[in-house]
Design a protein around this motif. Structure first.
Motif, short mmCIF file in Angstrom:
data_model
loop_
_atom_site.label_atom_id
_atom_site.label_comp_id
_atom_site.label_asym_id
_atom_site.label_seq_id
_atom_site.Cartn_x
_atom_site.Cartn_y
_atom_site.Cartn_z
N SER A 272 7.67 53.26 15.96
CA SER A 272 6.25 52.53 16.17
C SER A 272 5.48 52.76 14.78
O SER A 272 4.99 51.96 14.43
CB SER A 272 5.59 53.55 17.26
OG SER A 272 4.40 52.92 17.45
N ARG A 273 5.60 53.74 14.14
CA ARG A 273 4.99 54.25 12.90
C ARG A 273 5.53 53.31 11.80
O ARG A 273 4.77 52.71 11.10
CB ARG A 273 5.29 55.58 12.37
CG ARG A 273 4.69 55.92 11.33
CD ARG A 273 2.97 55.99 11.36
NE ARG A 273 2.50 56.38 10.10
CZ ARG A 273 1.43 55.94 9.51
NH1 ARG A 273 0.77 55.14 10.12
NH2 ARG A 273 1.08 56.47 8.29
N VAL A 274 6.67 52.98 11.65
CA VAL A 274 7.22 51.93 10.63
C VAL A 274 6.71 50.66 11.02
O VAL A 274 6.33 49.95 10.15
CB VAL A 274 8.93 51.86 10.85
CG1 VAL A 274 9.47 50.77 9.99
CG2 VAL A 274 9.44 53.16 10.21
N GLY A 275 6.49 50.26 12.27
CA GLY A 275 6.07 48.96 12.70
C GLY A 275 4.61 48.94 12.28
O GLY A 275 3.98 47.85 11.60
N ASP A 276 4.06 49.87 12.50
CA ASP A 276 2.46 50.01 12.12
C ASP A 276 2.32 49.94 10.66
O ASP A 276 1.50 49.05 10.05
CB ASP A 276 1.75 51.11 12.47
CG ASP A 276 1.79 51.54 13.99
OD1 ASP A 276 1.85 50.42 14.62
OD2 ASP A 276 1.44 52.58 14.29
N LEU A 277 2.95 50.59 9.74
CA LEU A 277 2.96 50.63 8.35
C LEU A 277 3.27 49.20 7.74
O LEU A 277 3.20 48.75 6.81
CB LEU A 277 3.99 51.49 7.57
CG LEU A 277 3.49 53.07 7.68
CD1 LEU A 277 4.59 54.05 7.45
CD2 LEU A 277 2.23 53.32 7.24
N GLU A 278 4.55 48.65 8.30
CA GLU A 278 4.81 47.22 8.01
C GLU A 278 3.70 45.92 8.18
O GLU A 278 3.34 45.29 7.43
CB GLU A 278 6.09 46.86 8.81
CG GLU A 278 7.43 47.41 8.31
CD GLU A 278 8.59 47.09 9.09
OE1 GLU A 278 8.41 46.61 10.26
OE2 GLU A 278 9.68 47.28 8.74
N SER A 279 3.02 46.24 9.21
CA SER A 279 1.93 45.42 9.71
C SER A 279 0.88 45.61 8.59
O SER A 279 0.06 44.87 8.10
CB SER A 279 1.41 45.49 10.97
OG SER A 279 2.39 45.46 12.04
N ALA A 280 0.55 47.02 8.45
CA ALA A 280 -0.54 47.29 7.35
C ALA A 280 -0.16 46.88 5.97
O ALA A 280 -0.96 46.14 5.36
CB ALA A 280 -0.56 48.55 7.21
#
Length: 137
Positions: A84-92
């Protein structure tokens, strides 16, 4: 109904999971499953809790002890949180790249050094081949 909505009393959750209610109480004490509580302190389980109980039963049937099951579940929870954190960072990162065109991008060099690059450029890759033959003794 949302899978996180805690609606099942312990007897219903036990029946859905194929377990005895006392087993669910033990798993609650061990922290394997954490049901919600009503103001009167009775347990309420969600579909996600029931799925977790089934996973515990499957692991137990494969011969994994309760401590092993606890560790496996903790690792799975950690992996989900990290994904989930990786997904958030990729989006950011994607948002940042869209909002700031022409900014610099960084890459790693062969020696591990940081190389600053313009957006839209690629690193040069080496196409050299090394052949190694052991010495005959």
């Amino acid at each position: 109904m949302d899978e996180n909505t805690r609606v099942f009393v312990i007897s219903t959750a036990a029946e859905l999971a194929g377990m005895h209610p006392q087993t669910l109480r033990q798993y609650d004490r061990l922290g394997l499953v954490s049901p919600g509580r009503t103001p009167g302190r009775s347990r309420r389980y969600s579909m996600r809790d029931v799925a977790r109980l089934r996973e515990i039963a499957d692991l137990g049937a494969e011969g994994v002890n309760l401590e092993g099951i606890r560790r496996i579940l903790a690792l799975e929870d950690t992996v989900r949180a990290l994904e989930s954190r990786v997904g958030d960072l990729e989006s950011a990162l994607a948002d940042e790249l869209l909002n700031r065109p022409g900014r610099r991008v960084f890459a790693a060099g062969l020696a591990g050094d940081v190389i600053s690059m313009r957006a839209g450029t690629r690193t040069r890759r080496s196409n050299q081949m090394v052949i190694w033959r052991p010495l005959d003794k």
